[in-house]
Design a protein around this motif. Structure first.
Motif, PDB file in Angstrom:
ATOM      1  N   MET A 113      22.716 120.302 100.793  1.00 30.10           N
ATOM      2  CA  MET A 113      22.921 119.675  99.261  1.00 30.10           C
ATOM      3  C   MET A 113      21.650 120.038  98.356  1.00 30.10           C
ATOM      4  O   MET A 113      22.158 120.300  96.971  1.00 30.10           O
ATOM      5  N   GLU A 114      20.582 120.373  98.879  1.00 29.18           N
ATOM      6  CA  GLU A 114      19.448 120.874  97.543  1.00 29.18           C
ATOM      7  C   GLU A 114      19.708 122.155  97.512  1.00 29.18           C
ATOM      8  O   GLU A 114      19.367 122.428  96.246  1.00 29.18           O
ATOM      9  N   LEU A 115      20.335 123.146  98.610  1.00 35.14           N
ATOM     10  CA  LEU A 115      20.639 124.348  97.911  1.00 35.14           C
ATOM     11  C   LEU A 115      21.671 124.323  96.958  1.00 35.14           C
ATOM     12  O   LEU A 115      21.808 125.154  95.940  1.00 35.14           O
ATOM     13  N   GLN A 116      22.770 123.376  97.344  1.00 38.40           N
ATOM     14  CA  GLN A 116      23.845 123.332  96.122  1.00 38.40           C
ATOM     15  C   GLN A 116      23.314 122.977  94.777  1.00 38.40           C
ATOM     16  O   GLN A 116      23.877 123.387  93.799  1.00 38.40           O
ATOM     17  N   GLU A 117      22.142 122.078  94.622  1.00 37.42           N
ATOM     18  CA  GLU A 117      21.612 121.728  93.582  1.00 37.42           C
ATOM     19  C   GLU A 117      20.786 122.924  92.791  1.00 37.42           C
ATOM     20  O   GLU A 117      20.380 122.732  91.780  1.00 37.42           O
ATOM     21  N   ARG A 118      20.498 123.864  93.729  1.00 38.11           N
ATOM     22  CA  ARG A 118      19.478 125.068  93.365  1.00 38.11           C
ATOM     23  C   ARG A 118      20.234 126.279  92.954  1.00 38.11           C
ATOM     24  O   ARG A 118      19.904 126.981  91.935  1.00 38.11           O
ATOM     25  N   ASN A 119      21.184 126.530  93.953  1.00 38.29           N
ATOM     26  CA  ASN A 119      21.994 127.899  93.760  1.00 38.29           C
ATOM     27  C   ASN A 119      23.308 127.585  94.414  1.00 38.29           C
ATOM     28  O   ASN A 119      23.706 127.913  95.412  1.00 38.29           O
ATOM     29  N   GLU A 120      24.104 127.391  93.356  1.00 35.74           N
ATOM     30  CA  GLU A 120      25.645 127.293  93.547  1.00 35.74           C
ATOM     31  C   GLU A 120      26.268 128.173  94.556  1.00 35.74           C
ATOM     32  O   GLU A 120      26.977 128.045  95.415  1.00 35.74           O
ATOM     33  N   ARG A 121      26.182 129.365  94.087  1.00 33.09           N
ATOM     34  CA  ARG A 121      26.960 130.444  94.583  1.00 33.09           C
ATOM     35  C   ARG A 121      26.381 130.936  95.972  1.00 33.09           C
ATOM     36  O   ARG A 121      27.060 131.157  97.214  1.00 33.09           O
ATOM     37  N   LEU A 122      25.127 130.663  96.210  1.00 37.29           N
ATOM     38  CA  LEU A 122      24.377 130.754  97.574  1.00 37.29           C
ATOM     39  C   LEU A 122      25.216 129.801  98.651  1.00 37.29           C
ATOM     40  O   LEU A 122      25.104 130.157  99.660  1.00 37.29           O
ATOM     41  N   PHE A 123      25.089 128.633  97.950  1.00 30.39           N
ATOM     42  CA  PHE A 123      25.527 127.382  98.671  1.00 30.39           C
ATOM     43  C   PHE A 123      26.822 127.696  99.394  1.00 30.39           C
ATOM     44  O   PHE A 123      27.382 127.662 100.545  1.00 30.39           O
ATOM     45  N   TYR A 124      27.831 128.180  98.388  1.00 29.41           N
ATOM     46  CA  TYR A 124      29.206 128.494  98.774  1.00 29.41           C
ATOM     47  C   TYR A 124      29.357 129.734  99.656  1.00 29.41           C
ATOM     48  O   TYR A 124      30.242 129.858 100.661  1.00 29.41           O
ATOM     49  N   LYS A 125      28.294 130.922  99.496  1.00 22.43           N
ATOM     50  CA  LYS A 125      28.218 131.942 100.536  1.00 22.43           C
ATOM     51  C   LYS A 125      28.122 131.366 101.923  1.00 22.43           C
ATOM     52  O   LYS A 125      28.628 131.963 102.849  1.00 22.43           O
ATOM     53  N   LEU A 126      27.107 130.815 101.964  1.00 21.99           N
ATOM     54  CA  LEU A 126      26.862 130.192 103.211  1.00 21.99           C
ATOM     55  C   LEU A 126      27.911 129.456 103.961  1.00 21.99           C
ATOM     56  O   LEU A 126      28.261 129.726 105.069  1.00 21.99           O
ATOM     57  N   LEU A 127      28.606 128.593 103.379  1.00 21.25           N
ATOM     58  CA  LEU A 127      29.546 127.596 103.889  1.00 21.25           C
ATOM     59  C   LEU A 127      30.767 128.622 104.025  1.00 21.25           C
ATOM     60  O   LEU A 127      31.197 128.571 105.120  1.00 21.25           O
ATOM     61  N   ILE A 128      31.317 129.518 103.333  1.00 25.08           N
ATOM     62  CA  ILE A 128      32.244 130.366 103.769  1.00 25.08           C
ATOM     63  C   ILE A 128      31.970 131.254 104.712  1.00 25.08           C
ATOM     64  O   ILE A 128      32.769 131.377 105.745  1.00 25.08           O
ATOM     65  N   ASP A 129      30.856 131.760 104.886  1.00 25.83           N
ATOM     66  CA  ASP A 129      30.599 133.068 105.885  1.00 25.83           C
ATOM     67  C   ASP A 129      30.369 132.027 107.181  1.00 25.83           C
ATOM     68  O   ASP A 129      30.269 132.977 108.418  1.00 25.83           O
ATOM     69  N   ASN A 130      29.955 130.832 107.471  1.00 19.50           N
ATOM     70  CA  ASN A 130      29.631 130.218 108.540  1.00 19.50           C
ATOM     71  C   ASN A 130      30.226 128.797 108.540  1.00 19.50           C
ATOM     72  O   ASN A 130      29.520 127.738 108.853  1.00 19.50           O
ATOM     73  N   VAL A 131      31.511 128.920 108.246  1.00 18.18           N
ATOM     74  CA  VAL A 131      32.247 127.722 108.135  1.00 18.18           C
ATOM     75  C   VAL A 131      32.244 126.713 109.448  1.00 18.18           C
ATOM     76  O   VAL A 131      32.166 125.647 109.283  1.00 18.18           O
TER      77      VAL A 131
END
Length: 591
Positions: A113-131
């Protein structure tokens, strides 16, 4: 355009858009945000964002150490970042390493959640690649604990909070949200969060989590998603006494007061965002869930994930399981434990699909499906005292007090749990079911894991390795008699992101049951021979974007066929079109 960004220090920067991004033709945009998910008349080549210190504090555009030397010069970032320039891949590697060090799932949730508040694209990159690894962290089961403790872990507000204090001003509240082009709203009133009960305003974790999956798994732009919590109070005494509770400190409003607030919300949403915005109802209590779906299904684009999404994903699992257990849908007898919104929703969709396949009226096909609630088997002698949504399932039979008695009397081939009560599929029940089924299909769907009707280990052990098993929350693979069984997860995340994308790309204005059947059919087709060999009835989540694109294409095709699609002309290849519309988390280039 170049001069715009240097007009004033700390003023606007210019973000490059891909020049191939054209309107109307469905031409693929290298950033994945085609006009279908933009929904605007002109796609600009550039648009302005903040620069300097403000840019680093803007989660939508911040890239952290990935800003290049040239970007640091152009956007007044010199000295505001350490000198190293790194790739998004390296950022991802570092963050995954850091998240894996946490032992407690809630700590992983908070880090995400902290990552989503800091860097949205990196949050989604992590989530998509490590779903497969991160889905249980940002969604079930961890999101349940996050909601229970939301008051304590609350840092920065996400989404819109609409309480009774906002009555008469809801349209103004919607206008406070910074994004104008909203395509999907997930809304809860917090009364029935997962199997955890009334969490009031703290239910916001659910819309936030669901919408992050709409983006990661279904490719809907984050800026097009709006999480909403309607706060009408809570009947949870612990929360009312908790000094950290963030919601209204009063008992739940009901009746006309509740209906009026919801009606004002639904009217304001349509007025502010138009006819094509999808409103997904989430974790409403049974009495409100069915009423809201029936009331607004004819006037708005609405979807209830607990009733319709669960039904669609379970039907897909059942259809896929037929390859392993044999026969057609109509050859099987279904017994449900739980007759709430999930149980009756699944039962109705199975009956509809059976009716479609056999051409028999749905009143007939319902007779192959039996439900048990807290008072026992639902039979016709109980009809007068039943809630309206249970009445279609009251068949002719003598009363049966409990699930074991029902299993012995009905002799089902498929046992489905949607009761929200853990460990209700006992050893005796599973052994009895296995005594007259070579391969019993057992689906323990209640979330989170603690509420599951049985564990994977129990299902496989008590059926002596013969059960085909799927659950709502994830279970680890289990070895029995030298064979490794991989339990399937009947997770709504298979369906709703692709389903929503299908509605968006077709510009649908209503949801129809045939669209849910189309989504189930598309999901069932994604199960491979290799998956079946492991006893799986769902495909792996690692392919979820491909699965979502196929579901979106099937749902969109049905919307065009039913005449409720507004995005014309219909694209020639809907799967490719769906893929071209998906949001990509790759960083954009700044000039």
């Amino acid at each position: 355009m170049e001069s715009t960004m240097k007009e004033m220090r700390g003023g606007a920067s210019v973000l490059d858009m891909d020049p191939k991004s054209t309107v109307g033709g469905g031409v693929e945009d290298v950033y994945g945000e085609d006009c279908a998910t933009e929904d605007q008349l002109v796609t600009p080549w550039t648009y302005s964002v903040a620069s300097g210190y403000s840019l680093l504090r803007d989660p939508h555009h911040n890239k952290g150490l990935a800003f290049t030397e040239a970007e640091r010069d152009s956007h007044y970032l010199r000295g505001l970042l350490p000198p190293a320039v790194v790739t998004q891949q390296l950022q991802e590697k570092k963050l995954m390493s850091s998240i894996r060090k946490y032992q407690v799932p809630l700590q992983k949730y908070m880090a995400m959640m902290e990552l989503q508040e800091r860097n949205e694209r990196l949050f989604y990159k992590l989530l998509i690649d490590n779903v497969e690894e991160l889905l249980p962290v940002v969604y079930t089961p961890t999101v349940g604990e996050a909601c229970q403790k939301y008051g304590s872990i609350f840092r920065r507000p996400q989404g819109l909070y609409i309480s009774l204090k906002e009555k008469g001003k809801i349209l103004d509240v919607l206008k406070n949200w910074p994004e104008r082009s909203i395509q999907v709203i997930v809304v809860t009133d917090g009364e029935r969060i997962l199997g955890l009960g009334d969490l009031g305003c703290q239910g916001m974790g659910i819309p936030v989590g669901k919408l992050s999956l709409y983006t990661a798994l279904g490719g809907v732009r984050p800026s097009a998603c709006l999480p909403v919590t309607i706060d009408v109070g809570t009947n949870n005494e612990e929360l009312l006494k908790n000094e950290f509770y963030i919601g209204l400190r009063q008992r739940r409003a009901t009746g006309q007061e509740y209906a009026d607030l919801l009606h004002e919300f639904m009217t304001a949403v349509k007025q502010n965002y138009g006819e094509k915005v999808l409103i997904q109802f989430e974790d409403f209590a049974n009495h409100n869930a069915f009423t809201l779906l029936a009331k607004y299904g004819t006037t708005h684009l609405v979807f209830n994930d607990d009733i319709q999404g669960t039904a669609s994903v379970v039907l897909a699992g059942v259809v896929a399981a037929l390859k392993l257990i044999g026969g057609s849908l109509a050859d099987h007898t279904f017994l449900f434990l739980g007759a709430g919104e999930a149980g009756t929703g699944i039962a109705e969709l199975i009956a509809l699909e059976m009716s479609k396949q056999t051409k028999a009226p749905v009143e007939e096909t319902r007779k192959k499906i039996w439900l048990v609630d807290s008072k026992g088997l639902i039979v016709s002698s109980r009809k007068e005292s039943l809630q309206h949504f249970k009445k279609p399932w009251a068949h002719e039979h003598e009363p049966v007090k409990d699930l074991l008695g029902a299993v012995k009397a009905i002799k089902p081939t498929v046992l489905i749990g949607s009761s929200g009560v853990g460990r209700t599929f006992t050893k005796e029940i599973i052994e009895t079911l296995s005594s007259f089924n070579e391969k019993p299909l057992i689906m323990a769907l209640s979330n989170p894991t603690s509420q599951s009707e049985c564990t994977a280990e129990e299902a496989y052990t008590w059926s002596r390795g013969r059960a085909i098993f799927a659950s709502g929350s994830p279970f680890d693979p289990f070895e029995y008699n030298g064979k490794v069984f991989v339990p399937g997860q009947a997770n709504n995340a298979y369906i709703f992101p692709g389903f929503g994308l299908g509605l968006v790309i077709s510009g649908a204005i209503r949801v129809h049951d045939d669209m849910l059947l189309a989504a189930s059919e598309a999901l069932a087709k994604q199960v491979s021979e290799e998956n079946y060999d492991k006893g799986l009835i769902y495909p792996p989540f690692s392919n979820i974007r491909k699965i979502s694109a196929n579901i979106a294409a099937n749902v969109a095709a049905k919307a065009y066929e039913l005449g409720v699609a507004t995005r014309l002309p219909r694209p020639a290849n809907l799967v490719k079109y769906a893929e071209s519309c998906m949001y990509s988390p790759l960083y954009r280039t700044y000039r």
